[in-house]
Design an enzyme around this catalytic site. Structure first.
Site, short mmCIF file in Angstrom:
data_model
loop_
_atom_site.label_atom_id
_atom_site.label_comp_id
_atom_site.label_asym_id
_atom_site.label_seq_id
_atom_site.Cartn_x
_atom_site.Cartn_y
_atom_site.Cartn_z
CE LYS A 77 -4.52 0.96 0.27
NZ LYS A 77 -5.53 0.12 -0.39
N GLY A 177 -25.37 1.84 0.92
CA GLY A 177 -24.33 2.51 0.24
C GLY A 177 -24.46 1.94 -1.51
N GLY A 179 -23.31 2.93 -4.47
CA GLY A 179 -22.04 3.38 -5.43
C GLY A 179 -21.65 2.18 -6.11
CB VAL A 181 -19.39 -1.99 -4.01
CG1 VAL A 181 -19.61 -3.17 -3.49
CG2 VAL A 181 -17.65 -1.76 -4.30
N GLY A 182 -22.26 -1.11 -4.30
CA GLY A 182 -23.68 -1.50 -4.17
C GLY A 182 -24.49 -1.74 -5.39
P1 NAD Z 1 -18.42 4.80 -3.83
O1 NAD Z 1 -18.12 6.23 -3.48
O2 NAD Z 1 -18.72 4.72 -5.40
O3 NAD Z 1 -19.92 4.33 -3.31
C1 NAD Z 1 -20.39 4.57 -1.71
C2 NAD Z 1 -21.52 4.82 -1.59
O4 NAD Z 1 -21.82 4.91 -0.35
C3 NAD Z 1 -21.94 6.19 -2.09
O5 NAD Z 1 -23.22 6.17 -2.77
C4 NAD Z 1 -22.38 7.30 -0.99
O6 NAD Z 1 -23.40 8.06 -1.10
C5 NAD Z 1 -22.76 6.04 -0.13
N1 NAD Z 1 -22.46 6.26 1.44
C6 NAD Z 1 -21.57 7.39 1.88
N2 NAD Z 1 -21.89 7.19 3.32
C7 NAD Z 1 -22.68 6.38 3.62
C8 NAD Z 1 -23.70 6.30 4.65
N3 NAD Z 1 -23.34 6.86 5.75
N4 NAD Z 1 -24.72 5.52 4.57
C9 NAD Z 1 -25.22 5.12 3.40
N5 NAD Z 1 -24.48 5.10 2.22
C10 NAD Z 1 -23.28 6.01 2.29
O7 NAD Z 1 -17.59 3.78 -3.25
P2 NAD Z 1 -17.27 2.24 -3.74
O8 NAD Z 1 -16.14 2.26 -4.90
O9 NAD Z 1 -18.69 1.81 -3.93
O10 NAD Z 1 -16.80 1.67 -2.57
C11 NAD Z 1 -17.66 1.31 -1.26
C12 NAD Z 1 -16.79 0.75 -0.29
O11 NAD Z 1 -16.35 -0.56 -0.76
C13 NAD Z 1 -15.66 1.34 0.48
O12 NAD Z 1 -15.41 0.68 1.67
C14 NAD Z 1 -14.40 0.53 -0.59
O13 NAD Z 1 -13.22 0.65 0.26
C15 NAD Z 1 -15.07 -0.76 -0.59
N6 NAD Z 1 -14.39 -1.44 -1.75
C16 NAD Z 1 -14.79 -0.99 -3.18
C17 NAD Z 1 -13.95 -1.74 -4.09
C18 NAD Z 1 -14.28 -1.12 -5.69
O14 NAD Z 1 -14.07 -2.17 -6.65
N7 NAD Z 1 -15.02 -0.06 -5.83
C19 NAD Z 1 -13.43 -2.97 -3.89
C20 NAD Z 1 -13.54 -3.52 -2.56
C21 NAD Z 1 -13.65 -2.70 -1.54
#
Ligand code: NAD
Length: 368
Positions: A77, A177, A179, A181-182
């Site tokens: 990292k 969430g 975003g 991932v979700g």
């Molecule tokens: P993102 O920024 O695209 O999405 C995050 C979402 O969470 C957004 O819609 C935001 O509005 C929402 N959010 C923020 N605070 C919130 C809360 N208190 N309650 C509900 N929703 C809330 O991020 P992402 O890339 O989807 O990543 C999400 C998580 O997954 C992070 O912890 C990241 O480290 C982890 N992750 C991501 C990946 C990837 O491929 N992107 C891979 C492994 C782990």
């Protein structure tokens, strides 16, 4: 001496590098934790409040995640101190300077993380010829656009729900969430017949036990809207998602959202961790004691890093999806079997699996 080796244990870190280039305001740290399985892959995080401890903890998490995923990569990292919203020119200068400083750390392959995106990764590649998570113009696979991590979550859930003893068709899903991932997890699950009964973003929760239209919500978010702008469903605060009765609860937002003080509110049969460390250890234990299966982050959300590794080896998007599906299904099965057999949490079983793989790789190395 003691201070320098404070973080060291039998697995690493193999190297800790501090970088200081005052002329461009660069202060950064690289932790190469363990390279037994191959060169370390891990993101570059840019934030004002990063630290050596955070960097080392994240590097170790990558060692376990990459080993569990069966990738030919160790864990590493990097953190760059500073505001990720710096004016573009200054940010580019700082990131390029960082790249030059890590040019000779051949056993560290940088990727994107909080505060850095594929453009930053393109600059790094331009400087040193080595990076993952590239823009598609440079041969990258756009993992957030295609939903690599959400796809892996759906594969994981398909195995875990069979262990829990219910069908995916008609299963009620809640996603915290919505975003990168979700929303993709919701999309892939809906394609398999599951019903999205609740989703939340930073502005609030949207719920409907009769089911929410996943593609309409994705379009709404991609147009810059919030879930609360949707005409229909029940609206609540961000926390309301915790109380929604469902079969599958997916945290995909922030760390530590489920803790000892709110874990009793979850009414679900399965929790699959899309975010990193979304549940505290005592909350995971409490759910395990209640008979709720919790699949840990580094097994369930490995789709992104698997995709990055396939990109690094010149593979296609199709190859990445195939590998994600196969690897996450087999890991989920092994981890849940071991958890049942040993009477331990799935996280404990997953850690043992990753450690065993790192130790097997270590046995082939000259310097152990
Ligand atoms: P993102 O920024 O695209 O999405 C995050 C979402 O969470 C957004 O819609 C935001 O509005 C929402 N959010 C923020 N605070 C919130 C809360 N208190 N309650 C509900 N929703 C809330 O991020 P992402 O890339 O989807 O990543 C999400 C998580 O997954 C992070 O912890 C990241 O480290 C982890 N992750 C991501 C990946 C990837 O491929 N992107 C891979 C492994 C782990």
């Amino acid at each position: 001496m003691d201070e320098v080796f404070r973080l060291a244990d039998e697995f690493g870190p193999a190297r800790v590098v501090h970088i200081h280039r005052p002329a461009v305001g660069l202060r950064a740290i690289v932790v190469i934790d363990n390279t037994a399985c191959g060169p370390a892959v891990g993101g570059v995080r840019m934030a004002p409040d990063v630290s050596l401890d955070e960097c080392a903890r994240l590097a170790r998490a990558m060692t376990w995640k990459n080993a569990a995923a069966g990738l030919p990569h160790g864990g590493g990292k990097a953190v760059i101190f500073g505001d990720p919203k710096l004016p573009a020119e200054q940010k580019e200068r700082r990131i390029r300077s960082f790249a030059q400083a890590i040019g000779d750390l051949a056993d560290y392959i940088p990727g994107p993380d909080m505060g850095t995106d594929e453009t930053c990764i393109g600059w790094i590649k331009d400087e040193i010829g080595r990076a993952v998570g590239l823009p598609s113009a440079l041969g990258g696979i756009p993992l957030d656009e295609i939903g690599a991590t959400g796809f892996g979550l759906a594969s994981c859930i398909d195995v875990a729900r069979s262990v829990a003893g219910f069908e995916l068709k008609g299963a009620r899903v809640a996603v915290q969430g919505f975003g990168a991932v979700g929303k993709h997890a919701a999309r892939f699950l809906a394609e398999k017949g599951a019903i999205l009964v609740a989703a939340s973003d930073a502005k609030g929760t949207l719920a409907d036990q009769d089911g929410l239209p996943v593609s309409k919500l994705i379009a709404l978010k991609e147009a810059g809207g919030a879930l609360s702008d949707f005409a229909g469903g029940d609206k609540g605060g961000t926390d309301a998602i915790i109380d929604v009765p469902c079969d599958i609860w997916i945290p995909a937002a922030r760390p530590d959202v489920i803790r000892a003080d709110n874990v009793m509110r979850l009414k679900t049969r399965l929790v699959v961790e899309g975010a990193n460390i979304p549940l505290t250890m005592d909350a995971e234990q409490a759910l395990h004691d209640r008979g709720v299966i919790v699949v840990p982050d580094f097994i369930a959300n490995a789709g992104g890093v698997i995709c990055a590794s396939i990109e690094y080896r010149g593979g296609t998007q199709r190859a990445a999806f195939d590998y994600i599906d196969e690897r996450i299904r087999s890991n989920t099965r092994v981890v849940l079997d071991e958890s049942r057999r040993g009477g331990v949490t799935p996280r404990r079983a997953a850690q043992e699996l990753a450690k065993t793989r790192v130790m097997a790789a270590t046995a082939t190395r000259r310097w152990r």
